[in-house]
Design a protein around this motif. Structure first.
Motif, PDB file in Angstrom:
ATOM      1  N   ILE B 382       0.857  -1.184   0.000  1.00 49.54           N
ATOM      2  CA  ILE B 382       0.000   0.000   0.000  1.00 49.54           C
ATOM      3  C   ILE B 382       0.892   1.234   0.000  1.00 49.54           C
ATOM      4  O   ILE B 382       1.803   1.344   0.829  1.00 49.54           O
ATOM      5  CB  ILE B 382      -0.908   0.052   1.244  1.00 49.54           C
ATOM      6  N   ILE B 383       0.663   2.127  -0.932  1.00 53.15           N
ATOM      7  CA  ILE B 383       1.416   3.379  -0.918  1.00 53.15           C
ATOM      8  C   ILE B 383       0.452   4.515  -0.590  1.00 53.15           C
ATOM      9  O   ILE B 383      -0.623   4.628  -1.188  1.00 53.15           O
ATOM     10  CB  ILE B 383       2.091   3.635  -2.283  1.00 53.15           C
ATOM     11  N   LEU B 384       0.802   5.296   0.404  1.00 49.37           N
ATOM     12  CA  LEU B 384      -0.019   6.436   0.779  1.00 49.37           C
ATOM     13  C   LEU B 384       0.750   7.696   0.399  1.00 49.37           C
ATOM     14  O   LEU B 384       1.801   7.968   0.971  1.00 49.37           O
ATOM     15  CB  LEU B 384      -0.277   6.430   2.290  1.00 49.37           C
ATOM     16  N   GLY B 385       0.258   8.445  -0.565  1.00 51.38           N
ATOM     17  CA  GLY B 385       1.004   9.641  -0.934  1.00 51.38           C
ATOM     18  C   GLY B 385       0.387  10.352  -2.121  1.00 51.38           C
ATOM     19  O   GLY B 385      -0.499   9.812  -2.786  1.00 51.38           O
ATOM     20  N   ASP B 386       0.862  11.572  -2.410  1.00 51.16           N
ATOM     21  CA  ASP B 386       0.235  12.373  -3.461  1.00 51.16           C
ATOM     22  C   ASP B 386       0.967  12.272  -4.810  1.00 51.16           C
ATOM     23  O   ASP B 386       0.562  12.899  -5.770  1.00 51.16           O
ATOM     24  CB  ASP B 386       0.136  13.834  -3.019  1.00 51.16           C
ATOM     25  N   ALA B 387       2.055  11.514  -4.852  1.00 45.18           N
ATOM     26  CA  ALA B 387       2.808  11.307  -6.104  1.00 45.18           C
ATOM     27  C   ALA B 387       3.387  12.602  -6.667  1.00 45.18           C
ATOM     28  O   ALA B 387       3.663  12.682  -7.863  1.00 45.18           O
ATOM     29  CB  ALA B 387       1.949  10.587  -7.156  1.00 45.18           C
TER      30      ALA B 387
END
Lengths: 308, 458
Positions: B382-387
């Motif tokens: 799972i990646i949590l972030g705004d890129a």
């Protein structure tokens, strides 16, 4: 036919068998007995959840039936099993008697009809091997049923218990419903490794046993380790209570305090000293990290406890 | 008395303790046995039957203390025996009756009599009755306090007493006038007391409902505006628990109806091969591993607290979570998340790692070096972030490598879909390599995501 006793009587009765408890715990037993409801006991390990069931059995002079739960526990181990060996033996006997039985029967249909008369015998109570739950239901005397560490069992098993907990009966497909001859007092214990279902909680009284306060713990030590002198008991309990306030992996439980008290008694100690604590700390704490932590804080702990 | 108990149950429910009807019945039975006589006994009996977890116990305790503050039982049992008048009711009584100077006349109206005679017990139960007649329990908002207070006073017979008071004021008789004065006095104090009573009822009954309202608002609010940390924490934990409750149920699946022939034959050898004991096929569902990577850089600073909180709740409820955080470079934080409490863990992460400028490329590289070989077909990443990568090298090939090894790759982005790909956002380029890429701006969206995850992740 219920013998009535008050909360106070329960408390003193428990004390006689060495289980020192507060009003709350005595009230639990009182209500469990009066309302005939199972009790779910939760709390950190080692605060006497299992002991409560034992003390209750001793107090009422009832049998204690214990079912230890684990992952994969199923009906066959908890409730009943068929006596396959016996069934097999009986089929052998039946085989020999077959000729006698079918004597005089004409045609296949009639023979089968005759055989059908015997068909159900193999799934009757004689061939049932009762396991703890069924034993508790079949007991003529009052029993205390302890279902230990229910949180370790699977969800399926928990659901399976619901019928037992609400109506004190169990349905066996081949036989039908078996009702309790006398309602047992049921204790379920949980260390909260898994959240139990609401359905289960709804059927039970819920008791949470926290770590005891200093006064209660002192009287527990007094009752369980009577040889220890007052001063040491005071210091020991004070120390344990302080240690519980630290941030530890596993907090010392009552059972560990008792072990520690016994150890100190064996060493003929009169009072606590940092050196003594350091050498015996592994009785109280079960993790290397915790022991080191407490050792680091030893001086400040002692200052706090004995200087002021 | 059952009425009081039912009210109490309602108050508990309002405060987040879940109570079913059968539990209420248990409580009534328990109270029948124990009685209202001893406060501590009543408390433990009710606590045993009504509160079913450690958290509920503490809510129960505070609720009990508030609710039975007015109906305090010592007061019911021995009304006016204590010499120093401590509670407000006794104060009313002692003040209104301590007027020996001019021997007031006897009051005629029932309420007047009650106040003048100083019967604390009668007064207390009259108040409780009036409260149920006036339906004080239905109070919803603070502004209704006056209205319900007035209704309660009326229900207690204020009208008759006021008429008597006015009549007495108009009279010339000194004793009558003294009566009027003490009645007026008593009325003011009664009003005070009723006001407090209604306020307490409001706090008990209505605050619960307004909390439910607050919760539903909170679920819709954008995460960056969520400041009420504690409440959010509870909501997030609820979500994470939901995830696990469904999850743990899927650990072992019985394939009912499929005979495990090998096993059955082996177990029936003792019965000379007669198949008495049957064994059925089971299928063990693997425990999935979760690796979560959380962006804590400057651009997502308002979200990162929340994202970390979600991450923390995940580690709390699933045993196999490895947590990573990054801004310019990535670092594993599993240790802190396992050993510290939620606040410390989050603060540590933000202090040590957070706040820098973002470098997704470098972070993905570090992640690959650290544990790409541990990513397998059971792993959910799972990646949590705004890129948002500050126009740096996106290194999509690294993401592709992770995705090809993992069971699934999920990206939760705190920005709305419309902004993906705008400016320095690399989301459009990362998205093809994600099994799921979802905006996650509010708790509702998060919940929906978890629901989907569970549905497709069997």
């Amino acid at each position: 036919m219920k013998n009535d006793f008050s909360v106070e009587q329960i408390k003193s009765g428990f004390a006689q068998s060495g289980y020192i408890c507060n009003d709350n715990i005595a009230m639990t037993m009182f209500l469990a007995h009066q309302l005939e409801k199972p009790v779910l006991v939760e709390g950190p390990p080692g605060v006497g959840k299992t002991e409560l069931a034992k003390a209750t059995a001793q107090f009422l002079n009832w049998d204690l039936i214990r079912l230890q739960c684990y992952e994969g526990l199923d009906e066959a181990k908890a409730l009943y099993e068929w006596k396959y060996g016996k069934q097999l033996l009986y089929t052998q006997v039946l085989k020999d008697k077959l000729g006698d039985l079918l004597k005089g029967a004409h045609g296949l249909a009639e023979s089968i009809d005759r055989l059908h008369e015997f068909g159900d015998i193999f799934y009757s109570e004689q061939f049932l091997e009762p396991r703890p739950l069924l034993q508790a239901l079949q007991a003529e005397q009052g029993t205390v049923l302890l279902i230990d560490e229910i949180d370790k069992a699977d969800n399926e098993f928990e659901s399976f218990l619901l019928e037992m907990l609400s109506d004190y009966q169990i349905s066996i497909p081949e036989i039908g419903t078996i009702k309790a001859r006398r309602h047992p007092i049921v204790f379920l214990t949980s260390n909260n490794t898994r959240e139990l279902s609401d359905a289960l909680k709804r059927r039970c009284l819920h008791l949470f046993i926290p770590f005891p306060d200093a006064t209660l713990e002192r009287s527990i030590i007094q009752s369980r380790v009577p040889g220890i002198n007052d001063k040491l008991r005071q210091q020991l309990v004070g120390f344990v209570q302080e240690v519980r306030k630290l941030d530890l992996k596993k907090q010392p439980a009552i059972s560990e305090t008792i072990d520690w008290a016994r150890t100190l008694l064996l060493l003929h100690s009169e009072s606590l000293s940092p050196e003594l604590v350091e050498t015996t700390l592994n009785v109280l704490l079960k993790h290397e990290e915790d022991i080191n932590n407490v050792k680091d804080d030893m001086r400040s702990l002692f200052n706090k406890l004995f200087k002021s | 008395m059952d009425r009081i108990l039912v009210d109490f149950v309602k108050a508990l429910r309002g405060n987040g303790v879940r109570i079913s009807t059968s539990e209420t019945l248990d409580a009534i039975h328990a109270v029948d046995l124990v009685g209202y006589g001893q406060r501590s006994q009543l408390k433990s009996a009710l606590s045993l039957t009504l509160a079913k977890s450690e958290e509920e116990k503490s809510r129960f305790d505070s609720c009990f203390d508030q609710f039975f503050h007015f109906n305090s039982f010592e007061q019911f049992e021995q009304p006016t025996q204590k010499p120093p008048p401590k509670n407000p009711l006794e104060r009313i009584i002692s003040l209104s009756s301590s007027n020996p100077a001019d021997n007031p006349a006897e009051a005629e109206s029932p309420l007047g009599q009650m106040l003048m005679q100083g019967d604390g017990q009668a007064l207390a139960s009259a108040m409780a009755n009036a409260a149920s007649v006036a339906n004080v329990r239905d109070i919803k908002v603070m502004t209704q306090k006056g209205l319900y207070g007035r209704r309660m006073m009326m229900a207690m017979g204020l009208e008759a007493m006021e008429q008597e008071m006015w009549a007495a004021e108009a009279s010339d008789d000194l004793q009558e006038q003294a009566l009027a004065r003490s009645l007026r006095d008593a009325r003011e104090r009664l009003r005070e007391e009723v006001k407090h009573y209604v306020e307490r009822q409001y706090l008990l009954q209505a605050s619960g409902e307004s909390r439910a309202l607050r919760e539903s608002v909170m679920r819709e609010t954008s995460l960056e505006n969520l400041r009420e940390f504690k409440d959010v924490q509870n909501l997030v934990r609820k979500l994470a628990k939901k995830l696990v409750a469904t999850h743990s149920r899927r650990r072992k699946v019985y394939q009912r109806g499929k005979l495990d022939v090998r096993n059955t034959i082996r177990h029936n050898i003792p019965y000379s091969g007669v198949l008495l004991e049957t064994h059925w096929k089971t299928k063990r569902v693997d425990k999935p591993k979760v690796m979560a990577i959380c962006d804590v850089s400057g651009s997502v600073s308002q979200y990162s607290r929340f994202l970390l909180m979600f991450l923390y709740s995940l580690t709390e409820v699933i045993s196999n979570v490895r947590a990573f955080a990054f801004s310019s470079d990535l670092q594993e934080v599993t240790q802190w998340f396992e050993n510290e409490n939620i606040d410390t863990a989050i603060n540590l992460t933000l202090d040590r790692i957070g706040g820098g400028s973002t470098d997704y490329g470098q972070s993905l590289q570090t992640f690959s070096n650290l544990c790409l070989n541990q990513v397998d077909h059971r792993t959910t990443v799972i990646i949590l972030g705004d890129a948002r990568n500050n126009y740096g090298d996106a290194r999509t090939e690294l993401l592709q490598a992770i995705q090809s090894r993992a069971r699934q790759l999920i990206w939760l982005n705190p920005e709305s879909r419309l902004r993906w790909g705008s400016g320095d956002s690399e989301m459009k380029r990362y998205k093809p390599y994600c099994s799921w890429a979802e905006p996650c701006q509010s708790l509702n969206q998060l919940e929906r995501f978890i629901g989907n995850l569970l549905r497709y992740n069997q």
